[in-house]
Design an enzyme around this catalytic site. Structure first.
Site, PDB file in Angstrom:
ATOM      1  N   LYS A   1       0.861  -1.189   0.000  1.00 21.53           N
ATOM      2  CA  LYS A   1       0.000   0.000   0.000  1.00 21.53           C
ATOM      3  C   LYS A   1       0.895   1.236   0.000  1.00 21.53           C
ATOM      4  O   LYS A   1       1.727   1.413   0.881  1.00 21.53           O
ATOM      5  CB  LYS A   1      -0.898  -0.011   1.247  1.00 21.53           C
ATOM      6  CG  LYS A   1      -1.626   1.320   1.513  1.00 21.53           C
ATOM      7  CD  LYS A   1      -2.540   1.252   2.746  1.00 21.53           C
ATOM      8  CE  LYS A   1      -3.130   2.613   3.107  1.00 21.53           C
ATOM      9  NZ  LYS A   1      -3.997   2.585   4.297  1.00 21.53           N
TER      10      LYS A   1
ATOM     11  N   ASP B   1      -2.727  10.163   3.639  1.00 16.29           N
ATOM     12  CA  ASP B   1      -4.105   9.739   3.856  1.00 16.29           C
ATOM     13  C   ASP B   1      -4.832  10.786   4.703  1.00 16.29           C
ATOM     14  O   ASP B   1      -4.723  10.790   5.926  1.00 16.29           O
ATOM     15  CB  ASP B   1      -4.119   8.370   4.556  1.00 16.29           C
ATOM     16  CG  ASP B   1      -5.533   7.839   4.766  1.00 16.29           C
ATOM     17  OD1 ASP B   1      -6.480   8.429   4.201  1.00 16.29           O
ATOM     18  OD2 ASP B   1      -5.679   6.827   5.487  1.00 16.29           O
TER      19      ASP B   1
ATOM     20  N   LYS C   1      -9.935  12.765   8.455  1.00 21.18           N
ATOM     21  CA  LYS C   1      -9.353  12.384   9.746  1.00 21.18           C
ATOM     22  C   LYS C   1      -9.267  13.609  10.645  1.00 21.18           C
ATOM     23  O   LYS C   1      -8.912  14.693  10.183  1.00 21.18           O
ATOM     24  CB  LYS C   1      -7.939  11.838   9.531  1.00 21.18           C
ATOM     25  CG  LYS C   1      -7.892  10.420   8.994  1.00 21.18           C
ATOM     26  CD  LYS C   1      -6.470   9.909   8.949  1.00 21.18           C
ATOM     27  CE  LYS C   1      -6.396   8.536   8.311  1.00 21.18           C
ATOM     28  NZ  LYS C   1      -7.011   7.477   9.107  1.00 21.18           N
TER      29      LYS C   1
ATOM     30  N   ASP D   1       1.638   6.463   5.425  1.00 17.06           N
ATOM     31  CA  ASP D   1       0.657   5.498   4.931  1.00 17.06           C
ATOM     32  C   ASP D   1       1.111   4.792   3.649  1.00 17.06           C
ATOM     33  O   ASP D   1       0.369   4.030   3.054  1.00 17.06           O
ATOM     34  CB  ASP D   1      -0.697   6.205   4.722  1.00 17.06           C
ATOM     35  CG  ASP D   1      -1.877   5.286   4.976  1.00 17.06           C
ATOM     36  OD1 ASP D   1      -1.684   4.248   5.643  1.00 17.06           O
ATOM     37  OD2 ASP D   1      -2.977   5.593   4.494  1.00 17.06           O
TER      38      ASP D   1
ATOM     39  N   ASP E   1     -12.154   6.760   4.178  1.00 13.91           N
ATOM     40  CA  ASP E   1     -10.907   6.561   4.921  1.00 13.91           C
ATOM     41  C   ASP E   1     -10.464   5.095   4.895  1.00 13.91           C
ATOM     42  O   ASP E   1      -9.353   4.776   5.286  1.00 13.91           O
ATOM     43  CB  ASP E   1     -11.090   7.051   6.364  1.00 13.91           C
ATOM     44  CG  ASP E   1      -9.773   7.270   7.075  1.00 13.91           C
ATOM     45  OD1 ASP E   1      -8.723   7.233   6.398  1.00 13.91           O
ATOM     46  OD2 ASP E   1      -9.801   7.481   8.304  1.00 13.91           O
TER      47      ASP E   1
ATOM     48  N   GLU F   1      -9.438   3.445   2.487  1.00 12.14           N
ATOM     49  CA  GLU F   1      -8.974   3.532   1.095  1.00 12.14           C
ATOM     50  C   GLU F   1      -7.883   2.522   0.773  1.00 12.14           C
ATOM     51  O   GLU F   1      -7.730   2.120  -0.376  1.00 12.14           O
ATOM     52  CB  GLU F   1      -8.466   4.962   0.815  1.00 12.14           C
ATOM     53  CG  GLU F   1      -7.008   5.248   1.194  1.00 12.14           C
ATOM     54  CD  GLU F   1      -6.722   5.101   2.685  1.00 12.14           C
ATOM     55  OE1 GLU F   1      -7.678   5.177   3.478  1.00 12.14           O
ATOM     56  OE2 GLU F   1      -5.558   4.908   3.058  1.00 12.14           O
TER      57      GLU F   1
ATOM     58  N   ARG G   1      -7.469  -0.636   1.368  1.00 10.68           N
ATOM     59  CA  ARG G   1      -7.932  -1.916   0.817  1.00 10.68           C
ATOM     60  C   ARG G   1      -8.358  -1.758  -0.641  1.00 10.68           C
ATOM     61  O   ARG G   1      -8.228  -2.685  -1.432  1.00 10.68           O
ATOM     62  CB  ARG G   1      -9.055  -2.483   1.705  1.00 10.68           C
ATOM     63  CG  ARG G   1     -10.256  -1.606   1.813  1.00 10.68           C
ATOM     64  CD  ARG G   1     -11.116  -1.938   3.037  1.00 10.68           C
ATOM     65  NE  ARG G   1     -10.555  -1.368   4.271  1.00 10.68           N
ATOM     66  CZ  ARG G   1     -11.094  -1.532   5.469  1.00 10.68           C
ATOM     67  NH1 ARG G   1     -12.189  -2.256   5.614  1.00 10.68           N
ATOM     68  NH2 ARG G   1     -10.529  -0.984   6.528  1.00 10.68           N
TER      69      ARG G   1
HETATM   70  N1  BES Z   1      -4.154   4.619   7.044  1.00 14.90           N
HETATM   71  C1  BES Z   1      -5.200   4.255   7.911  1.00 14.90           C
HETATM   72  C2  BES Z   1      -4.786   3.273   9.007  1.00 14.90           C
HETATM   73  C3  BES Z   1      -3.741   3.748   9.986  1.00 14.90           C
HETATM   74  C4  BES Z   1      -4.124   4.201  11.249  1.00 14.90           C
HETATM   75  C5  BES Z   1      -2.396   3.682   9.683  1.00 14.90           C
HETATM   76  C6  BES Z   1      -3.152   4.604  12.157  1.00 14.90           C
HETATM   77  C7  BES Z   1      -1.433   4.094  10.591  1.00 14.90           C
HETATM   78  C8  BES Z   1      -1.802   4.548  11.832  1.00 14.90           C
HETATM   79  C9  BES Z   1      -6.358   3.608   7.117  1.00 14.90           C
HETATM   80  O1  BES Z   1      -6.477   4.033   5.806  1.00 14.90           O
HETATM   81  C10 BES Z   1      -7.632   3.959   7.832  1.00 14.90           C
HETATM   82  O2  BES Z   1      -7.879   5.116   7.980  1.00 14.90           O
HETATM   83  N2  BES Z   1      -8.370   2.963   8.265  1.00 14.90           N
HETATM   84  C11 BES Z   1      -9.600   3.179   8.958  1.00 14.90           C
HETATM   85  C12 BES Z   1     -10.610   2.166   8.476  1.00 14.90           C
HETATM   86  C13 BES Z   1     -12.026   2.435   8.909  1.00 14.90           C
HETATM   87  C14 BES Z   1     -12.539   3.722   8.290  1.00 14.90           C
HETATM   88  C15 BES Z   1     -12.905   1.281   8.482  1.00 14.90           C
HETATM   89  C16 BES Z   1      -9.325   3.023  10.455  1.00 14.90           C
HETATM   90  O3  BES Z   1      -8.483   2.200  10.814  1.00 14.90           O
HETATM   91  O4  BES Z   1      -9.917   3.749  11.230  1.00 14.90           O
HETATM   92 ZN    ZN Z   2      -7.606   5.822   5.595  1.00 17.65          ZN
HETATM   93 ZN    ZN Z   3      -4.694   4.692   4.881  1.00 19.55          ZN
END
Ligand code: BES
Ligand code: ZN
Ligand code: ZN
Length: 495
Positions: A259, A264, A271, A282, A341, A343, A345
């Site tokens: 990825k 992000d 966020k 990210d 968010d 994204e 996947r």
């Molecule tokens: N890039 C984030 C995950 C992340 C969180 C990486 C903290 C590093 C540190 C990912 O894209 C994300 O935002 N995931 C969401 C998914 C949710 C919206 C289903 C999450 O983990 O909150």
């Molecule tokens: Zn995200």
């Molecule tokens: Zn992300």
């Protein structure tokens, strides 16, 4: 900083700031320590006898100041523990710790006595890893410049063997340092186009084929989900394919996917402050893939390997994809976007389909800073691994025990696969359970894109990609997680 590390058989090296030698439990001098002690007229043993704190246990370090006419300013004595208590990883940690001691004592030149080749190489690796600094944006030098270690000479009866092991370790460390540089680079400097060029500049000279797929070609090839994530950003997305052909001509490659979200923001599901600051990291999964490819090329690995990284910025604009949009994917499965968010996947699935259909790899490992939920589940200490193949998991786990990158196996299950099914599209990009099991539903979403017969593991590195240091606004530092263990696993089972 340029540090010269060398290995020599010479029994005695004069004129260094600091000498280093090991002492076993109950302050029994190692053979090397005994020789040095004699050469120094018994200063070490006399010093040890007059104090009580240092006993030769593992993790202990003691500084012995020498008289003015001695060949060194001081001797650092480290605890070797009982018998063969210290393993290669402990020696690597010792090397890291020594760098701290060198720094605080202002050591510029050091000589270290160690007759075990693997231990000597591991100490050198620990020292080398601590030389990493990311300071390219500093315009002003500190008022009081730190005095850095310039020269480390390791005296070892098996010097040629130690050097050979060290040279092998350094290939992976070079991969780690490249990944750290990429992760630490801010998103106004590292965006999909510049990142793709950077990969080409770094890897092509090493004999790796680097193919950059631009947004037009991505459209033709069907990277629909990846393109949807990128459509709001001023920077266009890219896919980079890296091929190292070190194996037999027709042999199926090993496959790595990463990825590479260069920033992000969360998209329209923006966020909040406190969660957004570190999101230049990210693209950590893609940096690991780039680092592994570099390592394989540096050590001329006898393997065919393909790395595919999906590069994109998840940004906000009038063109951004929206919650409730239904998008397509290369595999042809439709997806309702419930959260912009989630994204990562969406970026990964097209690269996963692409690598499976184009290269039929022996296995695919993907790496991604995919979910905050994996950090809730496992803390920043462990990387969560979801694998559909016990043998692949076993090999990853065994390699990780040797390199010290901690893994924990997580579940893939029908309940999670069902949880990402959607009433009006084939799938949705987050679970109906919402935050519950967020790392597991994310993994099961990816699993929907794994084709029959593909051995696959997903490593969620959200917690381990950077040192979080507990504070949101403290400077963050990349770890380069996963490179050493993947390199080890490939060497042990696929060459
Ligand atoms: N890039 C984030 C995950 C992340 C969180 C990486 C903290 C590093 C540190 C990912 O894209 C994300 O935002 N995931 C969401 C998914 C949710 C919206 C289903 C999450 O983990 O909150
Ligand atoms: Zn995200
Ligand atoms: Zn992300």
């Amino acid at each position: 900083m340029t540090l010269a590390i060398s290995f020599t058989k010479k029994p005695f090296v004069k004129d260094a700031d600091t000498a280093v030698v090991g002492v076993c439990v109950d302050n029994k001098l190692s053979d090397e320590a005994e020789t040095l002690d004699k050469q120094l007229g018994g200063v070490i043993s006399a010093f040890l006898a007059r104090q009580k704190k240092f006993t030769g246990k593992k993790n202990q370090l003691l500084s012995v100041t020498l008289p003015a006419d001695a060949p060194y300013i001081r001797v650092l004595v480290y605890g070797c523990g009982k018998d063969d208590e210290l393993k290669p990883l402990d020696f690597e940690k010792l090397g890291e710790k020594l760098m701290g001691a060198y720094g605080s004592s202002g050591t510029e030149t050091s000589v270290l006595f160690c007759d075990n080749a693997e231990a000597a190489a591991s100490i050198a690796l620990g020292v080398k890893s601590k030389t990493y600094k990311y300071e390219k944006f500093k315009t002003k030098k500190e008022d009081e410049p730190e005095i850095d270690l310039q020269k480390l000479e390791i005296v070892c009866a098996k010097a040629p063997e130690a050097l050979k092991i060290y040279d092998r370790y350094v290939c992976a460390e070079e991969g780690v340092m490249l990944a750290k540089d990429l992760i630490n680079e801010p998103a106004n400097h590292l965006y999909p186009e510049s990142y793709a060029e950077r990969i080409k500049d770094e890897l092509k000279p090493l004999g790796i084929e680097v193919e950059i797929i631009d947004d037009k070609k991505m459209k033709k090839l069907g990277f629909h989900a990846h393109l949807a994530v990128g459509q709001g950003a001023a920077y266009p997305p890219r896919v980079v394919v890296m091929r190292w052909n070190g194996g037999k001509a027709k042999e199926a490659p090993v496959g790595l996917v990463g990825k590479g979200v260069t920033f992000d923001t969360g998209g329209l599901n923006l966020k909040p402050t406190g969660s957004i600051e570190n999101m230049k990291c990210d693209m950590g999964g893609s940096a690991t893939v780039v680092g592994v490819m570099k390592t394989l090329a540096l050590r001329k690995a006898k393997v065919n390997a393909v790395g595919v990284v999906g590069l994109v910025e998840n940004a906000i604009s009038d063109r951004s994809y929206k919650p409730s949009d239904i998008i397509n994917s290369m595999a042809g499965k439709t997806i309702e976007v419930l959260n912009t968010d989630a994204e990562g996947r969406l970026v990964l699935i097209d690269s996963l389909t692409y690598i499976q259909r184009t290269y039929k790899p022996q296995f695919v490992v993907n790496l991604a800073t995919l979910t905050g939920a994996i950090i809730v589940a496992l803390s920043p200490e462990f990387c969560g691994v979801f694998a559909n193949d016990d043998e692949l998991w076993g090999r990853l786990n065994a390699a990780s025990e040797k390199t010290g990158e901690k893994l924990w196996r997580m579940p893939l299950h029908e309940v999670f696969r069902k949880d990402v099914e959607n009433p009006i599209a084939d799938l949705q990009n987050m679970g109906k359970m919402g935050r519950w099991g967020g790392a597991c539903t994310a993994a099961s979403f990816l699993e929907h894109f794994i084709e029959e017969g593909t051995k696959w593991a997903h490593m969620d590195i959200a917690g381990v990609a950077i040192k979080t240091m507990g504070k949101t606004f403290a400077p963050q530092q990349a770890n380069g997680f996963g490179i050493k263990l993947l390199d080890r696993m490939i060497e042990e089972h696929y060459e």
